[in-house]
Write a protein that holds these residues in place. Structure first.
Motif, short mmCIF file in Angstrom:
data_model
loop_
_atom_site.label_atom_id
_atom_site.label_comp_id
_atom_site.label_asym_id
_atom_site.label_seq_id
_atom_site.Cartn_x
_atom_site.Cartn_y
_atom_site.Cartn_z
N UNK A 171 -19.13 83.50 111.82
CA UNK A 171 -19.36 82.03 112.27
C UNK A 171 -20.94 81.99 111.73
N UNK A 172 -21.75 82.74 111.96
CA UNK A 172 -23.21 82.67 111.64
C UNK A 172 -23.28 82.35 109.93
N UNK A 173 -22.58 83.38 109.60
CA UNK A 173 -22.52 83.47 108.15
C UNK A 173 -21.98 82.28 107.31
N UNK A 174 -20.91 81.71 107.92
CA UNK A 174 -20.22 80.54 107.49
C UNK A 174 -21.34 79.39 107.50
N UNK A 175 -21.94 79.17 108.54
CA UNK A 175 -23.09 78.11 108.89
C UNK A 175 -24.26 78.34 107.80
N UNK A 176 -24.40 79.57 107.40
CA UNK A 176 -25.56 79.64 106.34
C UNK A 176 -25.11 79.41 105.32
N UNK A 177 -23.94 79.28 104.85
CA UNK A 177 -23.30 79.25 103.59
C UNK A 177 -23.16 77.58 103.38
N UNK A 178 -24.26 76.75 103.80
CA UNK A 178 -24.21 75.54 103.70
C UNK A 178 -25.73 75.26 103.26
N UNK A 179 -25.90 74.23 102.64
CA UNK A 179 -27.22 73.73 102.27
C UNK A 179 -28.26 73.29 103.45
N UNK A 180 -29.33 73.58 103.64
CA UNK A 180 -30.20 73.25 104.67
C UNK A 180 -30.15 71.85 105.19
N UNK A 181 -30.22 70.81 104.38
CA UNK A 181 -30.18 69.50 104.65
C UNK A 181 -28.70 68.96 104.36
N UNK A 182 -27.86 69.61 104.03
CA UNK A 182 -26.44 69.12 103.95
C UNK A 182 -26.27 67.65 102.91
N UNK A 183 -27.56 67.49 102.23
CA UNK A 183 -27.39 66.50 101.32
C UNK A 183 -26.19 66.64 100.15
N UNK A 184 -26.27 67.89 99.68
CA UNK A 184 -25.32 68.18 98.41
C UNK A 184 -24.11 67.94 98.96
N UNK A 185 -23.69 68.55 100.20
CA UNK A 185 -22.26 68.23 100.79
C UNK A 185 -21.54 67.01 101.18
#
Length: 306
Positions: free
Chosen positions: A259-273
């Motif tokens: 779960x931690x690894x999945x959350x770290x596999x997102x951009x810090x600001x989520x702007x790209x997603x």
């Protein structure tokens, strides 16, 4: 890429011309991601196909297209719901670009605003079915230790000034060895936008370019995070329950870690997603909402990991 280059289209029509028939002709094309690549192509004879196009000079894309082509063949051989491979130009020598042509899977990848219990359970059950592919069928495929492994999310955290929570999570994962135990097929980029649905039934997985061999927790954590992002943190347990039902297992090993690894596999600001998620029908989800939900999911995972 906002339009299909003429050499690519020529390659497509050549591959789709049936023996003994007149040359295939294009009736229309529609972009499937933000109005662009990949493309849904419709022919004058009523057939429809999906075309993905890439840059042959981009090594990451060449590798991704190769993985996608192989996984479509594996999916067909082992009954995984997905498209079927029609043709693949792995170097761009024939099409002038990387090109992958596949069948169309019935269904929609639009993300609903409110999930049904049936959809959440099916999401988990269908993910469990990926583990039915024999390990021997994956011989030579890359080992995956996190979702979307080709993207440098750690570098993005350094460049974008990550929060203390993200940095603490990064340190916590770095202190631990990657769990090993039950390797098998992992999709590597599971979210609802990479699935197709007919009603509450999952009709197919798409976008296999991040797939490989990995632990089941990698994909399970991905769909848990996805449920939390799309609908709220309380829905993560529902997809997990569906997975456990489909797999016949009582638990997923090292789930807090994954779960931690999945959350770290997102951009810090989520702007790209954010625009990608909005393009799949969730215009109500803005960057602050996605970041708040991601961080809440990560905080809960960090508590369990500790």
């Amino acid at each position: 890429m906002n339009e299909i280059a003429e050499p690519v289209l020529e390659w497509v029509l050549t591959r789709l011309t049936l023996p003994g028939h007149s040359r295939a002709t294009l009736a229309g094309a529609a972009g499937l991601r933000e109005g662009s690549n990949p493309w849904m192509l419709r022919l004058d004879d009523g057939r429809a196909v999906v075309l993905r196009v890439g840059d042959p000079e981009n090594q990451e894309q060449r590798e991704g297209f190769g993985v996608e082509a192989r996984l479509l063949e594996i999916a067909e051989q082992h009954g995984v719901p997905s498209a079927r491979l029609i043709a693949h130009d792995p170097t761009g020598a024939e099409a002038g670009a990387l090109a992958l042509l596949s069948t169309v899977v019935e269904g929609s990848s639009r993300v609903p605003e409110e999930p049904t219990p049936e959809l959440l359970a099916e999401y988990g059950r269908a993910t469990a079915a990926l583990r039915g592919v024999p390990l021997g069928a994956l011989d030579g495929m890359a080992h995956k230790t996190r979702p979307i492994q080709s993207v440098d999310f750690a570098g993005a955290r350094r460049r974008q000034g990550a929060s203390d929570l993200l940095l603490a999570a990064e340190e916590a994962v770095a202190r631990r060895p990657v769990p090993e135990g039950d390797p098998g097929l992992v999709h590597g980029d599971l979210w609802l936008g990479n699935t197709l649905w007919v009603g509450a039934g999952l009709s197919g997985f798409v976008d296999w370019d991040c797939a490989g061999i990995g632990e089941p927790g990698l994909d399970v954590a991905s769909i848990r995070l996805d449920a939390a992002l799309m609908f709220g943190g309380e829905y993560a347990e529902a997809v997990l329950a569906g997975y456990l039902t489909g797999s016949g297992q009582g638990r997923v090993e090292d789930l807090a870690y994954w779960d931690v690894v999945a959350a770290l596999s997102t951009p810090p600001t989520m702007a790209e997603f954010t625009p990608v998620i909005q393009d799949q029908g969730r215009s109500d989800l803005d960057r602050p909402t996605l970041e708040r939900r991601r961080d809440a999911f990560l905080e809960a995972a960090m508590e369990r990991l500790a």
